[in-house]
Design an enzyme around this catalytic site. Structure first.
Site: not given
Ligand code: TYM
Length: 341
Positions: A119, A202, A205
């Site tokens: 990022k 992956k 978005k």
């Molecule tokens: P984020 O917002 O990027 O994504 C949310 C969740 O979706 C999953 N995900 C995917 N899983 C499978 N294939 C994909 N292509 C895919 N794209 C997204 C992510 O693995 C995630 O589970 N840092 C985290 C948010 C967060 C969080 C937390 C998660 C903040 N605090 C505490 C768990 C516990 C994030 O950016 O997810």
């Protein structure tokens, strides 16, 4: 010394930064619903708005996206009577514990995070300090509830390992057995849903090509078109799961089908092995539309009543604070802050 027994408790979160994909649904929310329904855990799910602002968010968009994400959780099956659903910023204990954990985590640990490197890119001098500290706040999200299990997609694995390191360092530094060493739950066939244009990337978005992903807001025609145009190789589907080796795009479509149908990839191969993509893709499109369209419709319905959404979130935050506040108080006491009179 063994850790004390912690209540089986789940916390997970998603950033309300706009654009929900099939990856978020299959890799995260559908699993959150399963774990809610298993009855084995207390479940807490949030919109991590404090994380979202580590990169610029237009305030009006952020408000919209946060409600839209809440609607997505609910439409997909998160039940506010069974799970706490809330905005991270409504539970100030996240940020307060986040500060303490900023003081536990080491610069070197954060600098090794691949999400930070991706990022911030080459221009890290210009990235926000919040983006660098992001994983410590994520650890706080989890540890403020003494969560024992965290369901996520594969891309969050490194952050969860860091959460374990931070918890262990806190316990060790202060000579306590206070924070649990949380278990990541990265299970199922959709832990890494890949781009429809490039099976080595992956589904995201932020991909510049909209054809690379299925958005939860796509209509039936768009979903069908994206699947029809999804990149594949010229071979028919293999007769065995092992035959997917080295065929990233084919594997991805099989895994998506399996996850949508709630079966294993071997079942998909048993049904479609030997067939051409020309036969498989329409069936996949049909299944995807069948699963996604009701969720999209329900999201629209929920978004029409913002007051009701906000009421659900207020109730979720109150429940979450009931767990978080005493844990923060104990943390402050352990660290040596004077008790508040
Ligand atoms: P984020 O917002 O990027 O994504 C949310 C969740 O979706 C999953 N995900 C995917 N899983 C499978 N294939 C994909 N292509 C895919 N794209 C997204 C992510 O693995 C995630 O589970 N840092 C985290 C948010 C967060 C969080 C937390 C998660 C903040 N605090 C505490 C768990 C516990 C994030 O950016 O997810």
């Amino acid at each position: 010394m063994p850790l004390p027994a912690f209540t089986p408790r789940i916390l997970s979160g998603i950033q309300p930064s706009g654009g929900l994909t099939l990856g978020n649904y299959l890799g995260a929310v559908s699993r959150f619903v399963e774990m809610q329904e298993s009855g084995q855990y207390e479940t807490l799910y949030c919109m991590v708005d404090l994380h979202a602002i580590t990169v610029w968010q237009d305030p009006a968009n952020l408000r919209h996206n946060t409600r839209e994400l809440a609607a997505f959780y609910l439409a997909a099956g998160i039940d506010p009577a069974k799970s706490a659903l809330f905005a991270q910023s409504h539970v100030p204990e996240h940020a307060q514990l986040g500060w303490v954990l900023n003081c536990v985590a080491r610069m070197g640990w954060m600098g090794r995070m691949t999400q930070w490197k991706d990022k911030a890119g080459k221009n890290s001098e210009n990235a926000s300090l919040g983006l660098f500290a992001y994983p410590a706040l994520m650890a706080a999200d989890i540890l403020i509830y003494h969560a024992t299990h965290v369901p996520v997609g594969e891309d969050q694995k490194q952050h969860l390992e860091l959460t374990r390191d931070i918890a262990a360092k806190f316990n060790n530094d202060y000579g306590v057995e206070f924070f649990p060493i949380t278990e990541p739950v990265i299970e199922g066939t959709a832990t890494r849903v890949m781009s429809l244009r490039d099976g080595s990337k992956k589904m995201s978005k932020s991909d510049p090509s909209d054809m690379a992903r299925i958005n939860m807001s796509d209509d039936a025609d768009t979903i069908a078109k994206k699947i029809r145009k999804a990149k594949t190789d010229p071979e028919p589907l293999p007769e065995t799961v092992e035959g997917l080796e080295g065929r990233a795009e084919a594997r991805n479509l099989v895994n998506i089908y399996a996850a949508l149908a709630g079966v294993g990839p071997e079942n998909v191969i048993a049904e479609f092995g030997g067939q051409q993509f020309g036969a498989f893709k329409p069936r996949l499109a049909e299944l995807a539309v069948e699963e996604i369209a009701p969720i999209t419709g329900e999201m629209h319905r929920l978004m029409a009543d913002e007051a009701e959404l906000d009421r659900i979130l207020a109730q979720g935050a109150a429940h979450a604070r009931g767990i978080a506040a005493p844990i923060l108080e104990d943390t402050f006491r352990i660290v040596g802050m004077l008790p508040r009179q």
